[in-house]
Scaffold this motif. Sequence first.
Motif, PDB file in Angstrom:
ATOM      1  N   VAL A 147       0.950  -1.283   0.008  1.00 36.32           N
ATOM      2  CA  VAL A 147      -0.062   0.040  -0.173  1.00 36.32           C
ATOM      3  C   VAL A 147       0.843   1.186  -0.029  1.00 36.32           C
ATOM      4  O   VAL A 147       1.729   1.376   0.721  1.00 36.32           O
ATOM      5  CB  VAL A 147      -1.127  -0.081   1.114  1.00 36.32           C
ATOM      6  N   ASP A 148       0.727   2.199  -1.031  1.00 34.18           N
ATOM      7  CA  ASP A 148       1.484   3.321  -1.244  1.00 34.18           C
ATOM      8  C   ASP A 148       0.589   4.469  -0.681  1.00 34.18           C
ATOM      9  O   ASP A 148      -0.223   4.867  -1.500  1.00 34.18           O
ATOM     10  CB  ASP A 148       2.090   3.227  -2.669  1.00 34.18           C
ATOM     11  N   LEU A 149       1.189   4.900   0.334  1.00 33.73           N
ATOM     12  CA  LEU A 149       0.132   6.041   0.958  1.00 33.73           C
ATOM     13  C   LEU A 149       0.713   7.403   0.404  1.00 33.73           C
ATOM     14  O   LEU A 149       2.094   7.608   0.540  1.00 33.73           O
ATOM     15  CB  LEU A 149       0.357   6.113   2.494  1.00 33.73           C
ATOM     16  N   GLY A 150      -0.011   8.363   0.079  1.00 32.18           N
ATOM     17  CA  GLY A 150       0.277   9.378  -0.627  1.00 32.18           C
ATOM     18  C   GLY A 150       0.984   9.058  -1.890  1.00 32.18           C
ATOM     19  O   GLY A 150       1.896   9.726  -2.057  1.00 32.18           O
ATOM     20  N   PHE A 190      -2.998   5.431  -2.579  1.00 30.44           N
ATOM     21  CA  PHE A 190      -3.887   6.200  -2.114  1.00 30.44           C
ATOM     22  C   PHE A 190      -3.388   7.720  -1.977  1.00 30.44           C
ATOM     23  O   PHE A 190      -2.221   7.975  -1.759  1.00 30.44           O
ATOM     24  CB  PHE A 190      -4.327   5.768  -0.913  1.00 30.44           C
ATOM     25  N   ASP A 191      -4.280   8.759  -2.430  1.00 35.25           N
ATOM     26  CA  ASP A 191      -3.892  10.019  -2.497  1.00 35.25           C
ATOM     27  C   ASP A 191      -4.971  10.967  -2.120  1.00 35.25           C
ATOM     28  O   ASP A 191      -6.113  10.607  -2.552  1.00 35.25           O
ATOM     29  CB  ASP A 191      -3.115  10.459  -3.586  1.00 35.25           C
ATOM     30  N   LEU A 206       3.563  -4.730   2.993  1.00 37.74           N
ATOM     31  CA  LEU A 206       4.625  -3.635   2.658  1.00 37.74           C
ATOM     32  C   LEU A 206       3.571  -2.178   2.665  1.00 37.74           C
ATOM     33  O   LEU A 206       2.644  -2.213   2.092  1.00 37.74           O
ATOM     34  CB  LEU A 206       5.281  -3.801   1.400  1.00 37.74           C
ATOM     35  N   ILE A 207       4.079  -1.431   3.407  1.00 34.62           N
ATOM     36  CA  ILE A 207       3.310   0.221   3.339  1.00 34.62           C
ATOM     37  C   ILE A 207       4.617   1.053   3.175  1.00 34.62           C
ATOM     38  O   ILE A 207       5.638   0.982   3.678  1.00 34.62           O
ATOM     39  CB  ILE A 207       3.072   0.221   4.835  1.00 34.62           C
ATOM     40  N   THR A 208       4.163   1.917   2.085  1.00 33.10           N
ATOM     41  CA  THR A 208       5.158   2.892   1.908  1.00 33.10           C
ATOM     42  C   THR A 208       4.809   4.328   2.048  1.00 33.10           C
ATOM     43  O   THR A 208       3.251   4.589   1.706  1.00 33.10           O
ATOM     44  CB  THR A 208       5.853   2.769   0.518  1.00 33.10           C
ATOM     45  N   ALA A 209       5.461   5.332   2.259  1.00 33.92           N
ATOM     46  CA  ALA A 209       4.942   6.793   2.293  1.00 33.92           C
ATOM     47  C   ALA A 209       6.332   7.520   1.873  1.00 33.92           C
ATOM     48  O   ALA A 209       7.082   8.072   2.652  1.00 33.92           O
ATOM     49  CB  ALA A 209       4.324   7.302   3.508  1.00 33.92           C
TER      50      ALA A 209
END
Length: 314
Positions: A150-153, A173-174, A218-221
């Motif tokens: 999940v790619d946050l922002g 998500f953005d 995996l979560i990224t920002a």
Amino acid sequence: MLPSQLSSGDVIADRRADYAKMLAESGEQASAAELMEQALELTPGWAAGWFTLATYREKAGNTLGAIEALNQVLVLDAGDVFGARLKLAVLGAGDMPDQPPSRYVERLFDDYADRFETSLVEKLGYSVPQKLAALIASTAAMLGHFRLAVDLGCGTGLFGPEIRARVDRLEGFDLSKGMLAKAADKGVYDHLGQADLSLPPPLSGIFYGGLAPRRADLITAADVLMYLGNLESVMTIAAELAASGAVFAFSVEDAEEREGYLLRDSLRFAHSEAYVGAILAAHGFVVHNLVRSVIRMDAGKPVRGILFVTQKSA
């Protein structure tokens, strides 16, 4: 789109604003301010015009006049789409907010979407997606392949291509619909959705339509948290998203101070290593790797950041 480009609804006022913009671009800030004052005499309810006047007054050295104009912006626009409260805090005329207004961030990036990659990558040397992906890959004990990221922002999707080959499913998500449209054009995300990272999980938009919690390994920002200030909401979102042992990798601007976070003249927030470490620990994340690096240029000067690779406790 700059506030000065938003129409006042009055032809004469708009013409004076256009002339003021020309004067400002040639370095005549005081004269530009005088013309904007004339435009606002015709259209006193023009919030964007007052914000532009504040900009000209500040550049002309008239800080008190800029503060007066910014306060007028808030009278006319309680939702603060122009970020007047942030600017007042930078000028020492207001308390630093914990978060920027969501409407301000959404408008900023909607207006920026078409030129975002050209400006950030080609002109400002932005390199966080590549550096963050490399840091994840080089960190001992990290998985080589991920089931769901999940790619946050996610913005225009610059990080997606860097990680796509290592994930089975990639969500982005953005807050900005304009940025999401650009990300969709890349064709690397399996799902894209609008979400507000400044809100707690039930309101953020990340857990709707069957998109369950605890689903990501995996979560990224990448280059996102500098638009948030207080990181409590985004850390709560990450903790809710994270399966046991999930990796959470992100960047912040380095406050280069021992504690807390601060608001810079750029209207972006910078965070200290100690603040980030404490809030990670409070949400069950353990830091496995940390690197300090120049993450972009701004006005010809390097912006220093910290890249973190963390893991959710079992």
